[in-house]
Design a protein around this motif. Structure first.
Motif, PDB file in Angstrom:
ATOM      1  N   VAL A  53       0.838  -1.202   0.000  1.00  0.00           N
ATOM      2  CA  VAL A  53       0.000   0.000   0.000  1.00  0.00           C
ATOM      3  C   VAL A  53       0.869   1.247   0.000  1.00  0.00           C
ATOM      4  N   LEU A  54       1.923   1.246   0.817  1.00  0.00           N
ATOM      5  CA  LEU A  54       2.815   2.406   0.889  1.00  0.00           C
ATOM      6  C   LEU A  54       3.452   2.700  -0.460  1.00  0.00           C
ATOM      7  N   ILE A  55       3.909   1.667  -1.131  1.00  0.00           N
ATOM      8  CA  ILE A  55       4.544   1.853  -2.442  1.00  0.00           C
ATOM      9  C   ILE A  55       3.562   2.441  -3.440  1.00  0.00           C
ATOM     10  N   GLU A  56       2.333   1.941  -3.431  1.00  0.00           N
ATOM     11  CA  GLU A  56       1.328   2.462  -4.362  1.00  0.00           C
ATOM     12  C   GLU A  56       0.978   3.912  -4.039  1.00  0.00           C
ATOM     13  N   ILE A  57       0.897   4.251  -2.748  1.00  0.00           N
ATOM     14  CA  ILE A  57       0.635   5.641  -2.360  1.00  0.00           C
ATOM     15  C   ILE A  57       1.760   6.536  -2.871  1.00  0.00           C
ATOM     16  N   ALA A  58       3.008   6.080  -2.663  1.00  0.00           N
ATOM     17  CA  ALA A  58       4.159   6.885  -3.082  1.00  0.00           C
ATOM     18  C   ALA A  58       4.215   7.052  -4.591  1.00  0.00           C
ATOM     19  N   ARG A  59       3.627   6.119  -5.319  1.00  0.00           N
ATOM     20  CA  ARG A  59       3.598   6.220  -6.776  1.00  0.00           C
ATOM     21  C   ARG A  59       2.500   7.165  -7.262  1.00  0.00           C
ATOM     22  N   GLY A  60       1.679   7.642  -6.318  1.00  0.00           N
ATOM     23  CA  GLY A  60       0.652   8.608  -6.673  1.00  0.00           C
ATOM     24  C   GLY A  60      -0.709   8.017  -6.943  1.00  0.00           C
ATOM     25  N   ALA A  61      -0.896   6.749  -6.643  1.00  0.00           N
ATOM     26  CA  ALA A  61      -2.182   6.109  -6.898  1.00  0.00           C
ATOM     27  C   ALA A  61      -3.221   6.547  -5.865  1.00  0.00           C
ATOM     28  N   THR A  62      -4.457   6.634  -6.277  1.00  0.00           N
ATOM     29  CA  THR A  62      -5.564   6.960  -5.362  1.00  0.00           C
ATOM     30  C   THR A  62      -5.961   5.712  -4.588  1.00  0.00           C
ATOM     31  N   ASN A  63      -6.774   5.906  -3.526  1.00  0.00           N
ATOM     32  CA  ASN A  63      -7.253   4.763  -2.758  1.00  0.00           C
ATOM     33  C   ASN A  63      -8.007   3.776  -3.649  1.00  0.00           C
ATOM     34  N   LYS A  64      -8.817   4.318  -4.547  1.00  0.00           N
ATOM     35  CA  LYS A  64      -9.596   3.464  -5.444  1.00  0.00           C
ATOM     36  C   LYS A  64      -8.679   2.667  -6.363  1.00  0.00           C
ATOM     37  N   GLU A  65      -7.654   3.329  -6.898  1.00  0.00           N
ATOM     38  CA  GLU A  65      -6.713   2.639  -7.798  1.00  0.00           C
ATOM     39  C   GLU A  65      -5.920   1.571  -7.049  1.00  0.00           C
ATOM     40  N   ILE A  66      -5.518   1.896  -5.805  1.00  0.00           N
ATOM     41  CA  ILE A  66      -4.763   0.921  -5.005  1.00  0.00           C
ATOM     42  C   ILE A  66      -5.639  -0.285  -4.699  1.00  0.00           C
TER      43      ILE A  66
END
Length: 221
Positions: A166-179
């Motif tokens: 989850v942290l990696i996806e957040i850092a990549r700029g993904a939204t909660n929905k995309e994650i």
């Protein structure tokens, strides 16, 4: 007859610009120094260091064939008694820290004064170290940053595999929905993980999570 330069500090100059090499040679044109050789690249510098065994190598970092940071440890290997002074236009904390880690004894910017260059060569020849004022500040900054990054890496080990994802996806700029879609979880579960990460890592907001991920080596900036 004894040489006029007997007892002088024997210097090898390494820089890919002839005008810079000539300038350094002029700065060292007194009885305290003897320029025994000049190299225009890292590979040539290693060969000359081995054959000439200079007391001090004045080394540029940016060279077309072999960067100074790669040449330095190889010079140390073939000329273990030689001290290395980096003389560079680069003005960044990481360059200073990596130069010291590569086995050099001094670091100066190319806009340093002739007197400072001569003093630096004398100091490292006598077994000391010499950092110009900007380099000293940068070394302190780089060490602090490295320490912070190591702390982040250590703290990242407390995360569960899912929290890391989850942290990696957040850092990549993904939204909660995309994650949620990427990881096959609900949006509410991602929101819970985000809140947990903020508390566990002691950071604030998405920017804080992103900086932590980069510092921990989980994401390339």
């Amino acid at each position: 007859m004894p040489s006029e330069t007997a007892g002088a500090i024997r210097v090898l100059i390494v820089d890919d610009h002839a005008v810079v090499r000539e300038g350094i040679r002029q700065v060292l044109s007194n009885a305290d120094f003897e320029v025994v050789g000049e190299a225009s690249g890292g590979i040539e510098a290693i060969a000359l260091a081995q054959s000439l065994q200079p007391d001090v190598v004045v080394l540029d970092l940016s060279m077309p064939d072999l960067p100074g940071l790669e040449a330095a440890p190889r010079i140390r290997k073939v000329a273990p008694e030689a001290a290395i002074l980096v003389l560079s236009i680069h003005d960044h904390p990481e360059y200073v820290l990596r130069s010291i880690e590569a086995g050099t004894q001094g670091y100066l910017r190319k806009d340093s004064s002739p007197t400072e260059l001569r003093n630096a060569i004398r100091a490292i020849h006598e077994g000391g170290t010499f950092l110009g004022a900007p380099a000293a500040r940068h070394l302190s900054t780089a060490v602090g940053r490295r320490s912070a990054d190591e702390t982040a890496m250590s703290r990242s080990e407390t995360l569960t595999p899912r929290e890391r994802d989850v942290l990696i996806e957040i850092a990549r700029g993904a939204t909660n929905k995309e994650i949620a879609a990427t990881l096959g979880l609900s949006v509410r579960t991602i929101e819970s993980h985000r809140e947990s990460l903020l508390k566990k890592l002691g950071v604030r907001g998405t920017a804080g999570l992103t900086r932590f991920a980069i510092g921990a080596g989980l994401l390339t900036p």
